[in-house]
Enzyme design. Structure first.
Site, PDB file in Angstrom:
ATOM      1  N   LYS A  16       0.830  -1.220   0.000  1.00  0.00           N
ATOM      2  CA  LYS A  16       0.000   0.000   0.000  1.00  0.00           C
ATOM      3  C   LYS A  16       0.857   1.259   0.000  1.00  0.00           C
ATOM      4  O   LYS A  16       0.580   2.217  -0.712  1.00  0.00           O
ATOM      5  CB  LYS A  16      -0.939   0.012   1.233  1.00  0.00           C
ATOM      6  CG  LYS A  16      -1.933  -1.125   1.255  1.00  0.00           C
ATOM      7  CD  LYS A  16      -2.743  -1.148   2.545  1.00  0.00           C
ATOM      8  CE  LYS A  16      -1.943  -1.530   3.756  1.00  0.00           C
ATOM      9  NZ  LYS A  16      -1.466  -2.931   3.772  1.00  0.00           N
ATOM     10  N   GLY A  40       2.932  -0.815   8.812  1.00  0.00           N
ATOM     11  CA  GLY A  40       4.304  -0.524   8.404  1.00  0.00           C
ATOM     12  C   GLY A  40       4.292  -0.390   6.897  1.00  0.00           C
ATOM     13  O   GLY A  40       4.081  -1.371   6.196  1.00  0.00           O
TER      14      GLY A  40
HETATM   15  P1  GDP Z   1       2.168  -2.180   3.082  1.00  0.00           P
HETATM   16  O1  GDP Z   1       2.061  -2.421   4.540  1.00  0.00           O
HETATM   17  O2  GDP Z   1       0.963  -2.665   2.328  1.00  0.00           O
HETATM   18  O3  GDP Z   1       2.513  -0.766   2.737  1.00  0.00           O
HETATM   19  O4  GDP Z   1       3.379  -3.093   2.573  1.00  0.00           O
HETATM   20  P2  GDP Z   1       4.825  -3.241   3.294  1.00  0.00           P
HETATM   21  O5  GDP Z   1       5.605  -2.017   3.016  1.00  0.00           O
HETATM   22  O6  GDP Z   1       4.664  -3.673   4.701  1.00  0.00           O
HETATM   23  O7  GDP Z   1       5.396  -4.498   2.530  1.00  0.00           O
HETATM   24  C1  GDP Z   1       5.573  -4.519   1.151  1.00  0.00           C
HETATM   25  C2  GDP Z   1       7.054  -4.757   0.855  1.00  0.00           C
HETATM   26  O8  GDP Z   1       7.209  -5.090  -0.507  1.00  0.00           O
HETATM   27  C3  GDP Z   1       7.907  -3.533   1.081  1.00  0.00           C
HETATM   28  O9  GDP Z   1       9.180  -3.942   1.498  1.00  0.00           O
HETATM   29  C4  GDP Z   1       7.986  -2.888  -0.300  1.00  0.00           C
HETATM   30  O10 GDP Z   1       9.163  -2.114  -0.495  1.00  0.00           O
HETATM   31  C5  GDP Z   1       7.994  -4.101  -1.174  1.00  0.00           C
HETATM   32  N1  GDP Z   1       7.374  -3.937  -2.492  1.00  0.00           N
HETATM   33  C6  GDP Z   1       6.301  -3.177  -2.847  1.00  0.00           C
HETATM   34  N2  GDP Z   1       5.985  -3.382  -4.142  1.00  0.00           N
HETATM   35  C7  GDP Z   1       6.859  -4.296  -4.604  1.00  0.00           C
HETATM   36  C8  GDP Z   1       7.032  -4.952  -5.872  1.00  0.00           C
HETATM   37  O11 GDP Z   1       6.305  -4.737  -6.835  1.00  0.00           O
HETATM   38  N3  GDP Z   1       8.060  -5.848  -5.974  1.00  0.00           N
HETATM   39  C9  GDP Z   1       8.879  -6.137  -4.931  1.00  0.00           C
HETATM   40  N4  GDP Z   1       9.832  -7.037  -5.108  1.00  0.00           N
HETATM   41  N5  GDP Z   1       8.744  -5.540  -3.723  1.00  0.00           N
HETATM   42  C10 GDP Z   1       7.741  -4.653  -3.569  1.00  0.00           C
HETATM   43  P1  IMO Z   2       0.040  -2.900   7.174  1.00  0.00           P
HETATM   44  O1  IMO Z   2      -0.723  -1.599   7.166  1.00  0.00           O
HETATM   45  C1  IMO Z   2       0.100  -7.102   8.340  1.00  0.00           C
HETATM   46  C2  IMO Z   2      -1.865  -8.134  12.123  1.00  0.00           C
HETATM   47  C3  IMO Z   2      -0.995  -8.611  13.265  1.00  0.00           C
HETATM   48  C4  IMO Z   2      -1.964  -9.558  13.956  1.00  0.00           C
HETATM   49  C5  IMO Z   2      -3.306  -8.844  13.799  1.00  0.00           C
HETATM   50  C6  IMO Z   2      -3.724  -8.018  15.010  1.00  0.00           C
HETATM   51  O2  IMO Z   2       1.512  -2.747   7.216  1.00  0.00           O
HETATM   52  O3  IMO Z   2      -0.440  -3.805   6.090  1.00  0.00           O
HETATM   53  P2  IMO Z   2      -2.905  -5.684  16.006  1.00  0.00           P
HETATM   54  O4  IMO Z   2      -1.567  -5.264  16.513  1.00  0.00           O
HETATM   55  O5  IMO Z   2      -3.430  -4.870  14.878  1.00  0.00           O
HETATM   56  O6  IMO Z   2      -3.925  -5.852  17.093  1.00  0.00           O
HETATM   57  O7  IMO Z   2      -2.653  -7.190  15.430  1.00  0.00           O
HETATM   58  O8  IMO Z   2      -3.163  -7.991  12.675  1.00  0.00           O
HETATM   59  N1  IMO Z   2      -1.483  -6.817  11.548  1.00  0.00           N
HETATM   60  C7  IMO Z   2      -0.892  -6.675  10.357  1.00  0.00           C
HETATM   61  N2  IMO Z   2      -0.451  -7.590   9.470  1.00  0.00           N
HETATM   62  N3  IMO Z   2       0.186  -5.782   8.057  1.00  0.00           N
HETATM   63  C8  IMO Z   2      -0.274  -4.858   8.916  1.00  0.00           C
HETATM   64  O9  IMO Z   2      -0.329  -3.548   8.605  1.00  0.00           O
HETATM   65  C9  IMO Z   2      -0.808  -5.280  10.151  1.00  0.00           C
HETATM   66  N4  IMO Z   2      -1.317  -4.641  11.221  1.00  0.00           N
HETATM   67  C10 IMO Z   2      -1.737  -5.596  12.057  1.00  0.00           C
HETATM   68  O10 IMO Z   2       0.146  -9.282  12.797  1.00  0.00           O
HETATM   69  O11 IMO Z   2      -2.046 -10.763  13.244  1.00  0.00           O
HETATM   70 MG    MG Z   3       3.106  -3.337   6.076  1.00  0.00          MG
END
Ligand code: GDP
Ligand code: IMO
Ligand code: MG
Length: 430
Positions: A16, A40
């Site tokens: 996202k 995160g």
């Molecule tokens: P979010 O929580 O939905 O914002 O996703 P996160 O940032 O927690 O996890 C997604 C991870 O995948 C991050 O480390 C990004 O930098 C990485 N990422 C996002 N888009 C891509 C993609 O198209 N390819 C690869 N290899 N990594 C990606």
């Molecule tokens: P983003 O925005 C993935 C998961 C936790 C746990 C459950 C409940 O980065 O996609 P909480 O601390 O919210 O009460 O935990 O939800 N969880 C996530 N898993 N991405 C997240 O956020 C999460 N935020 C919470 O691992 O299973």
């Molecule tokens: Mg995340």
């Protein structure tokens, strides 16, 4: 011209942050509307990585307004430390470009203590695997009408009274669970030390968003977590404590439902999940391991290893429907490079019957078995592709099959963590 809401369509971590950052170039205001620093969101811009938890992902772009909406639960110390970290990366953050809704609820140290104590008290299979950030207990207090809000920081006497009654409630629980109790005066003093700086960001956010709407500014709503972690529509009780569907974008930021506009579901080309709970397509073999290694599937917030599995078209199709997703952004396609064959879950089997949805019961969710369709993989690299023409035919076929199965078009494709390694198929803002 439409506004756009970005939400996760799986169990979070779909990418996202990257997509919100890319789209924020076309927006004027970026608003977070639920969750807290359990999120995160990772952005990679010219090799520099930004890990955002509470700050909207629009913060890194100059000239954009970032709003932490009323639906977010805010740990004020976590917020200040994040502001500090991101400022050190050269991003300008001040009360002109960052706004915190005055009616957002606070996460206090007691919420984290209760989060930890309850997780510790839950037995093996019942553990949720929360992020330990106090999210659940803070939302519980909000609904129970004993929460403390940003605006309460302006009135120390009321703040003290509220803290005392809040702590009376929680300390009884903590004592019962054999955990250390929290000292009211200590929390009160700590809060008073930071209240001025927090209040400098506090504004009437719904009015600012209303003004943006009236003047045809473009608003980008940034969700956290994903639909399968939604407190109503997810794999309850293994969920987070907020609604993550697009409807929450309106309630969690104080705009009308029609203002939300186009709903973009961020969707990983395979599936991951952190924490416990049902995960029908989870792989326990070398392929699962390799998806984790290639995709660097470690939590942005807690560093935990993410569980990995094949794409679950049943769960995503359900997410599309319950959340009103208009189009998806398919991310991490590059992680699937090099496999001979790729599997897609097209249905579940439950008690020897084929079903086309994820049932609500936790017993049934744990029992469903994936029914797979196998498609050909591709040997060429899609990493860094910026146009359809750069994608191998088998990768295009995979994307088309995903669209068919989830009955929703792919509006964007992402092929690496870098901001610009993104393919726009159709602009969600139009
Ligand atoms: P979010 O929580 O939905 O914002 O996703 P996160 O940032 O927690 O996890 C997604 C991870 O995948 C991050 O480390 C990004 O930098 C990485 N990422 C996002 N888009 C891509 C993609 O198209 N390819 C690869 N290899 N990594 C990606
Ligand atoms: P983003 O925005 C993935 C998961 C936790 C746990 C459950 C409940 O980065 O996609 P909480 O601390 O919210 O009460 O935990 O939800 N969880 C996530 N898993 N991405 C997240 O956020 C999460 N935020 C919470 O691992 O299973
Ligand atoms: Mg995340």
């Amino acid at each position: 011209m439409s506004n756009v809401a970005v939400i996760g369509s799986q169990w979070g971590d779909e990418g996202k942050g990257k997509i919100v950052d890319w789209l924020s170039n076309r927006a004027d205001v970026v608003v977070r509307f639920q969750g807290g620093h359990n999120a995160g969101h990772t952005l990679v811009i010219d090799g520099v990585e930004y890990k955002l938890h509470l700050l909207p992902s629009g913060i890194v772009r100059k000239g954009k307004i970032s709003v932490i909406g009323n639906g977010v639960v805010v740990d004020p110390w976590a917020l200040l430390s994040e502001i500090d970290i991101v400022k050190k990366l050269g991003v300008d953050i001040n009360p002109d470009n960052l706004i915190i809704s005055e009616n957002a609820h606070l996460i206090l140290p007691v919420h984290q203590a209760v989060d930890h104590a309850f997780e510790a008290a839950r037995s093996g299979n019942n553990k949720i695997g929360t992020t330990g950030r106090g999210i659940g207990p803070a939302y519980e207090d909000k609904v129970a009408r004993r929460g403390i809000r940003i605006c309460d920081l302006a009135y120390p006497e009321i703040l003290k009274e509220k803290l005392e009654s809040l702590m009376l409630h929680h300390n009884a629980l903590l004592r019962g669970l054999g955990a250390d109790v929290i000292d009211v005066n200590e929390v009160y003093d700590k809060l008073c030390n930071i209240s001025d700086v927090i209040l400098s960001y506090a504004k009437v956010s719904w009015k600012i968003l209303d003004e943006a709407r009236k003047t045809q500014k473009k608003i980008l709503f940034e969700g956290a977590q994903g639909v399968m972690l939604d407190v109503d529509h997810g794999t309850y009780p293994f969920v987070t404590s907020s609604n993550t569907v697009a409807g929450q974008a309106a309630a969690g930021s104080g705009v009308g439902a029609r203002t939300v506009g186009y709903v973009l579901g961020i969707t990983k080309a395979y599936t991951t999940r952190v924490g416990t709970g049902p995960f029908p397509t989870e792989l326990f073999d070398d392929i699962g391991e390799s998806l984790g290694v290639r995709g660097h599937e470690f939590g942005t917030t807690t560093g935990r290893k993410r569980r990995c599995g094949w794409f679950d078209a049943v769960a995503v199709r359900q997410a599309v429907r319950v959340a009103g997703i208009d189009g998806i952004s398919l991310t991490k396609l590059d992680v699937l490079d090099g496999y001979d064959e790729i599997k897609i879950c097209v249905a579940y089997e439950l008690n020897s019957k084929r079903i086309d949805y994820l049932p609500a019961s936790q017993v049934e969710q744990a029992a469903v078995k994936p029914v797979y369709e196998t498609v050909s993989g591709w040997k060429e690299s899609t990493r860094g592709a910026r146009s359809w023409a750069e994608l191998p035919a088998e990768a295009v076929k995979y994307v088309r099959r995903v669209e068919e199965l989830i009955e929703t078009p792919v509006a964007m494709l992402s092929t690496s963590p870098e901001r610009d390694d993104t393919i726009l198929v159709h602009d969600p803002f139009r």
